[in-house]
Design a protein around this motif. Structure first.
Motif, PDB file in Angstrom:
ATOM      1  N   LEU A  54     -56.285  -7.373  38.617  1.00 22.04           N
ATOM      2  CA  LEU A  54     -55.090  -7.442  37.782  1.00 22.04           C
ATOM      3  C   LEU A  54     -54.897  -6.129  37.026  1.00 22.04           C
ATOM      4  O   LEU A  54     -55.871  -5.483  36.635  1.00 22.04           O
ATOM      5  CB  LEU A  54     -55.213  -8.592  36.779  1.00 22.04           C
ATOM      6  CG  LEU A  54     -55.362  -9.996  37.369  1.00 22.04           C
ATOM      7  CD1 LEU A  54     -55.571 -11.012  36.258  1.00 22.04           C
ATOM      8  CD2 LEU A  54     -54.132 -10.358  38.205  1.00 22.04           C
ATOM      9  N   SER A  73     -51.268  -8.792  43.189  1.00 21.66           N
ATOM     10  CA  SER A  73     -52.167  -9.563  44.052  1.00 21.66           C
ATOM     11  C   SER A  73     -51.528  -9.897  45.393  1.00 21.66           C
ATOM     12  O   SER A  73     -52.041 -10.742  46.127  1.00 21.66           O
ATOM     13  CB  SER A  73     -52.568 -10.866  43.343  1.00 21.66           C
ATOM     14  OG  SER A  73     -53.055 -10.609  42.043  1.00 21.66           O
ATOM     15  N   GLN A 129     -53.592 -14.255  42.397  1.00 23.13           N
ATOM     16  CA  GLN A 129     -53.453 -13.863  40.999  1.00 23.13           C
ATOM     17  C   GLN A 129     -54.210 -14.829  40.082  1.00 23.13           C
ATOM     18  O   GLN A 129     -54.912 -14.413  39.154  1.00 23.13           O
ATOM     19  CB  GLN A 129     -51.988 -13.826  40.588  1.00 23.13           C
ATOM     20  CG  GLN A 129     -51.795 -13.347  39.145  1.00 23.13           C
ATOM     21  CD  GLN A 129     -50.396 -13.587  38.639  1.00 23.13           C
ATOM     22  OE1 GLN A 129     -49.889 -14.708  38.692  1.00 23.13           O
ATOM     23  NE2 GLN A 129     -49.762 -12.534  38.135  1.00 23.13           N
TER      24      GLN A 129
END
Length: 343
Positions: A323, A143, A308
């Motif tokens: 992810l 991320s 994230q």
């Protein structure tokens, strides 16, 4: 005149604001760091914890009194009201805990390496695909702004700001392995069965490589191991190919290193280079010019960690996210294991 909000909109908005309860299994460094991050998040709420070491469990509950200790991993997973599970145990337990979480209807975020048991992993992947289970692996750069910059510069459909990619160089250095802050994690981290810096650190950069360029193939590799036959690698040098580009790796443990922990990933293009360094640092070099920072490393770290957690919310809610799934994580692990096998 006041506008009336449709009932379905109000219900959706309320649902989107509800806390998402997280259970945490594994309270070593990674588990404790994640608890600190979850404490600051508006929706992700760690509620139940467990660790196989009673003293570690007691210490965390003393530090976070609102957390409820579970009697076992199975008891935690069966706790009512959970939405997700974070797994921060040694690798051997990752797949069995994931399977138990799927049985309980939980979304899973698991630490890497996912596993070194590829047969068991294939069975888990088949279940995820068959049942639509929600699962991701914690590669910290997934991320990050750095990955986004590399994808834009060198990925498919990017802007080619640095021209044609010519090579990638990965350099890692450790004055000791495990690193000082990892020593309490247990003996597994220093042993070649599941531990070592290739699985723990190099895998992050292989993930970035394969996310941008696709699968990597090992062309040649030399790995040095200590003589006892148990300890993890002490040096690894390799050449790979990914997306038609040569990738060179130089990683080693050396007590004489000036810094205790160093990492650098340089992407060399025909019109300039981009370097990802010390995890979140980012800089660029144009022909006949020096290196210039792209933003601030601390700001990149904060942005990546915040992104994230937001993607973790999306995972739990069954929405699209960035992810790495278990299949992508396993593809990274196959490359790492090929390197460790020296092929």
């Amino acid at each position: 005149m006041a506008r009336t909000v449709p009932a379905f909109v109000a219900a959706y908005t309320a649902a989107m604001n509800q806390p998402l309860n997280i259970g945490v299994i594994g309270l070593g460094v990674m588990g404790r760091r994640m608890l600190e991050r979850l404490d600051a998040h508006p929706r992700l709420d760690a509620t139940r914890v467990w660790d196989g070491d009673p003293s570690a469990l007691q210490a965390v509950v003393r530090q976070h009194p609102r957390l409820q200790p579970a009697a076992s991993a199975a008891a935690l997973i069966a706790s009512p009201g959970l939405h997700g599970l974070y797994i921060a145990t040694p690798p051997a337990a990752h797949l069995s805990l994931s399977e138990a979480a799927f049985d309980a209807g939980l979304a899973v975020l698991c630490e890497k390496p996912l596993t070194v048991d590829f047969d068991a992993a294939q069975r888990t992947l088949a279940r995820i695909e068959r049942e639509g289970q929600r699962a991701a692996v914690n590669f910290s750069l997934a991320s990050s702004p750095g990955l986004a910059v590399l994808q834009q510069a060198f990925g498919a459909g990017g802007d080619a700001r640095c021209g044609t990619l010519q090579s990638v160089e990965i350099e890692l250095g450790f004055s000791a392995w495990p690193r000082a802050w990892q020593v309490a994690a247990g003996a597994w981290l220093s042993q070649r069965v599941e531990g070592g810096f290739a699985r723990e650190v190099l895998s992050h950069f292989v993930f970035v490589l394969q996310r941008v360029l696709g699968p990597a193939t090992v062309q040649r590799c030399r790995v040095d191991y200590p003589g006892a036959g148990v300890g993890a690698e002490t040096a690894l040098s390799a050449q790979m190919q990914a997306g038609g580009v040569t990738v060179r790796i130089d990683a080693r443990v050396d007590a004489a290193l000036a810094t205790p922990d160093h990492n650098r990933m340089r992407w060399c293009g025909s019109l300039g280079d981009i370097e990802l360094g010390e995890w979140f640092g980012l800089k660029q070099r144009r022909p006949d010019e020096g290196w210039a920072a792209i933003g601030d490393a601390a700001a990149h770290r904060a942005a990546g960690q915040a992104a994230q957690l937001e993607q973790w919310v999306q995972l739990i809610e069954g929405r699209p996210h960035g992810l790495p799934g278990y299949a992508e994580a396993l593809a990274v692990q196959r490359t790492i294991e090929a390197l460790l096998a020296g092929r």
